[in-house]
Design an enzyme around this catalytic site. Sequence first.
Site, PDB file in Angstrom:
ATOM      1  N   CYS A 116       0.815  -1.220   0.000  1.00  0.00           N
ATOM      2  CA  CYS A 116       0.000   0.000   0.000  1.00  0.00           C
ATOM      3  C   CYS A 116       0.847   1.269   0.000  1.00  0.00           C
ATOM      4  O   CYS A 116       0.355   2.342  -0.343  1.00  0.00           O
ATOM      5  CB  CYS A 116      -0.954   0.017   1.191  1.00  0.00           C
ATOM      6  N   HIS A 253      -3.317   7.332   2.066  1.00  0.00           N
ATOM      7  CA  HIS A 253      -3.716   6.031   1.548  1.00  0.00           C
ATOM      8  C   HIS A 253      -5.085   5.704   2.127  1.00  0.00           C
ATOM      9  O   HIS A 253      -5.318   5.863   3.326  1.00  0.00           O
ATOM     10  CB  HIS A 253      -2.677   4.971   1.956  1.00  0.00           C
ATOM     11  N   ASN A 283     -10.006  -0.017  -0.126  1.00  0.00           N
ATOM     12  CA  ASN A 283      -8.533   0.028  -0.129  1.00  0.00           C
ATOM     13  C   ASN A 283      -8.022  -0.544  -1.452  1.00  0.00           C
ATOM     14  O   ASN A 283      -8.089  -1.754  -1.673  1.00  0.00           O
ATOM     15  CB  ASN A 283      -8.017  -0.780   1.065  1.00  0.00           C
TER      16      ASN A 283
HETATM   17  N1  ACO Z   1     -17.999  -8.166   9.650  1.00  0.00           N
HETATM   18  C1  ACO Z   1     -18.387  -8.397  10.912  1.00  0.00           C
HETATM   19  N2  ACO Z   1     -17.542  -8.650  11.905  1.00  0.00           N
HETATM   20  C2  ACO Z   1     -16.234  -8.655  11.606  1.00  0.00           C
HETATM   21  C3  ACO Z   1     -15.750  -8.400  10.315  1.00  0.00           C
HETATM   22  C4  ACO Z   1     -16.697  -8.155   9.311  1.00  0.00           C
HETATM   23  N3  ACO Z   1     -16.339  -7.885   8.035  1.00  0.00           N
HETATM   24  N4  ACO Z   1     -14.401  -8.469  10.342  1.00  0.00           N
HETATM   25  C5  ACO Z   1     -14.044  -8.742  11.604  1.00  0.00           C
HETATM   26  N5  ACO Z   1     -15.150  -8.872  12.367  1.00  0.00           N
HETATM   27  C6  ACO Z   1     -15.239  -9.168  13.788  1.00  0.00           C
HETATM   28  C7  ACO Z   1     -14.046  -9.942  14.297  1.00  0.00           C
HETATM   29  O1  ACO Z   1     -14.193 -11.315  14.017  1.00  0.00           O
HETATM   30  C8  ACO Z   1     -14.103  -9.646  15.767  1.00  0.00           C
HETATM   31  O2  ACO Z   1     -15.082 -10.494  16.351  1.00  0.00           O
HETATM   32  P1  ACO Z   1     -14.856 -11.161  17.806  1.00  0.00           P
HETATM   33  O3  ACO Z   1     -14.735  -9.990  18.737  1.00  0.00           O
HETATM   34  O4  ACO Z   1     -16.071 -11.982  17.978  1.00  0.00           O
HETATM   35  O5  ACO Z   1     -13.575 -11.928  17.664  1.00  0.00           O
HETATM   36  C9  ACO Z   1     -14.628  -8.216  15.834  1.00  0.00           C
HETATM   37  O6  ACO Z   1     -15.229  -7.969  14.546  1.00  0.00           O
HETATM   38  C10 ACO Z   1     -13.560  -7.181  16.090  1.00  0.00           C
HETATM   39  O7  ACO Z   1     -12.433  -7.438  15.231  1.00  0.00           O
HETATM   40  P2  ACO Z   1     -11.238  -6.423  15.108  1.00  0.00           P
HETATM   41  O8  ACO Z   1     -10.287  -6.954  14.083  1.00  0.00           O
HETATM   42  O9  ACO Z   1     -10.692  -6.125  16.462  1.00  0.00           O
HETATM   43  O10 ACO Z   1     -12.012  -5.133  14.550  1.00  0.00           O
HETATM   44  P3  ACO Z   1     -11.476  -3.687  14.270  1.00  0.00           P
HETATM   45  O11 ACO Z   1     -12.341  -2.683  14.914  1.00  0.00           O
HETATM   46  O12 ACO Z   1      -9.989  -3.585  14.490  1.00  0.00           O
HETATM   47  O13 ACO Z   1     -11.729  -3.521  12.698  1.00  0.00           O
HETATM   48  C11 ACO Z   1     -10.466  -3.659  10.649  1.00  0.00           C
HETATM   49  C12 ACO Z   1     -11.147  -4.412  11.805  1.00  0.00           C
HETATM   50  C13 ACO Z   1     -11.549  -2.908   9.893  1.00  0.00           C
HETATM   51  C14 ACO Z   1      -9.789  -4.641   9.746  1.00  0.00           C
HETATM   52  C15 ACO Z   1      -9.457  -2.645  11.199  1.00  0.00           C
HETATM   53  O14 ACO Z   1      -8.655  -3.281  12.163  1.00  0.00           O
HETATM   54  C16 ACO Z   1      -8.565  -2.070  10.145  1.00  0.00           C
HETATM   55  O15 ACO Z   1      -8.994  -1.322   9.290  1.00  0.00           O
HETATM   56  N6  ACO Z   1      -7.267  -2.340  10.226  1.00  0.00           N
HETATM   57  C17 ACO Z   1      -6.260  -1.732   9.391  1.00  0.00           C
HETATM   58  C18 ACO Z   1      -6.280  -2.237   8.012  1.00  0.00           C
HETATM   59  C19 ACO Z   1      -5.218  -1.501   7.245  1.00  0.00           C
HETATM   60  O16 ACO Z   1      -5.115  -0.293   7.335  1.00  0.00           O
HETATM   61  N7  ACO Z   1      -4.360  -2.167   6.552  1.00  0.00           N
HETATM   62  C20 ACO Z   1      -3.173  -1.484   6.042  1.00  0.00           C
HETATM   63  C21 ACO Z   1      -3.124  -1.346   4.650  1.00  0.00           C
HETATM   64  S1  ACO Z   1      -3.527  -2.811   3.820  1.00  0.00           S
HETATM   65  C22 ACO Z   1      -2.151  -3.229   2.848  1.00  0.00           C
HETATM   66  O17 ACO Z   1      -1.078  -2.757   3.031  1.00  0.00           O
HETATM   67  C23 ACO Z   1      -2.359  -4.329   1.860  1.00  0.00           C
END
Ligand code: ACO
Length: 326
Positions: A116, A253, A283
């Site tokens: 990214c 990004h 993304n």
């Molecule tokens: N729908 C419903 N529930 C979900 C989903 C979904 N799509 N995805 C995860 N959950 C659930 C999880 O299973 C978890 O459930 P549990 O508590 O029963 O275990 C709960 O939601 C919380 O999960 P978290 O991962 O802690 O949720 P968070 O608030 O952190 O959001 C997310 C997840 C959106 C992925 C966030 O962490 C994020 O955006 N992270 C950064 C991503 C990013 O910026 N990547 C960098 C660039 S990508 C690249 O370089 C290729």
Amino acid sequence: MTAVVRSVVTGAGGYLPPDVVTNAELALTVDTSDAWIVERTGIQSRRRAAPDQATSDLAVQAALMALDRAGRGVGDVDMIIVATTTPDLTFPATAAIVQRKLGAPIGIAFDVQAVCSGFVYAMSVADSFIVRGVSKCALVIGAETMTRLMDWSDRGTCVLFGDGAGAVVLEPSEGEGLTSDRGVLGFSLRADGAKQDLLYVDGGPSTTGTVGKLRMQGNQVFRHAVVNISEAVLAAARNAGVAPSEVDWFIPHQANQRILEGVAKRLGIDGGRVISTVSEHANTSAASIPLALSVAIEDGRIRPGQLLLFEAMGGGLTWGAVVVRL
Ligand code: ACO
């Protein structure tokens, strides 16, 4: 005042494949909901490339728009850098395929792989070539077909990504060595390979012999994102000799609306100066910054002479920032 060569963005373009995939459509096949995706990420829909569209096809469309806006033709291009983590083939470089498809003359063509952060890395590399007089008309492209790397049973990743391409034309121009110069004014790049496990693809030519699928510990990446990006942004601003408060437009990004807002808040950048396309693009990895730039130039928000700040974080982990005056 010292005369210096600057790399000036003379045109920007973007391309999104026509197939729109909504959150509701994803909720039909994986245990998620529109409400969860919107609340946690700000994403409402993403684009998906057609089965016969390769990354290079998206890149070519964005490049043609950027060249048109720069008032340049394919025959002017002497360097093509494609930032991508989803190349058409293991080799040749997607940049060489783009060169062939554009019909561009023999010149320099190679890919940059920083996931990214790829566009930020590629801009910095292109700037070095231009400042050294190696290139007079460079295409810097971010192009991705991230949907091809998805594990469609993993709700934690498959809802986050989309396909697209963005491109800029960079050309040399004489500046005065001042922050009022047009062009790339400064950058900072970072990588921390020790954090590979947070975000990676579990396949490759020299390990599994397969393409693999994207794996991410999203909440861990999130935790690193805001702090690390802010440090890199401040370093790039220092390098450019400007303060974040002087920036007209912050073009991050587009990974997650909460990260965009968190970084802007930490840097004291008003939300009204942040370009966000995450709701409709999701993304698109290395494509997201030039796509957002192209959109905001087209709709008239970003104008020549304004100070822009690009920043990104991605797999590696890699991250970085570039300060540019348009
Ligand atoms: N729908 C419903 N529930 C979900 C989903 C979904 N799509 N995805 C995860 N959950 C659930 C999880 O299973 C978890 O459930 P549990 O508590 O029963 O275990 C709960 O939601 C919380 O999960 P978290 O991962 O802690 O949720 P968070 O608030 O952190 O959001 C997310 C997840 C959106 C992925 C966030 O962490 C994020 O955006 N992270 C950064 C991503 C990013 O910026 N990547 C960098 C660039 S990508 C690249 O370089 C290729």
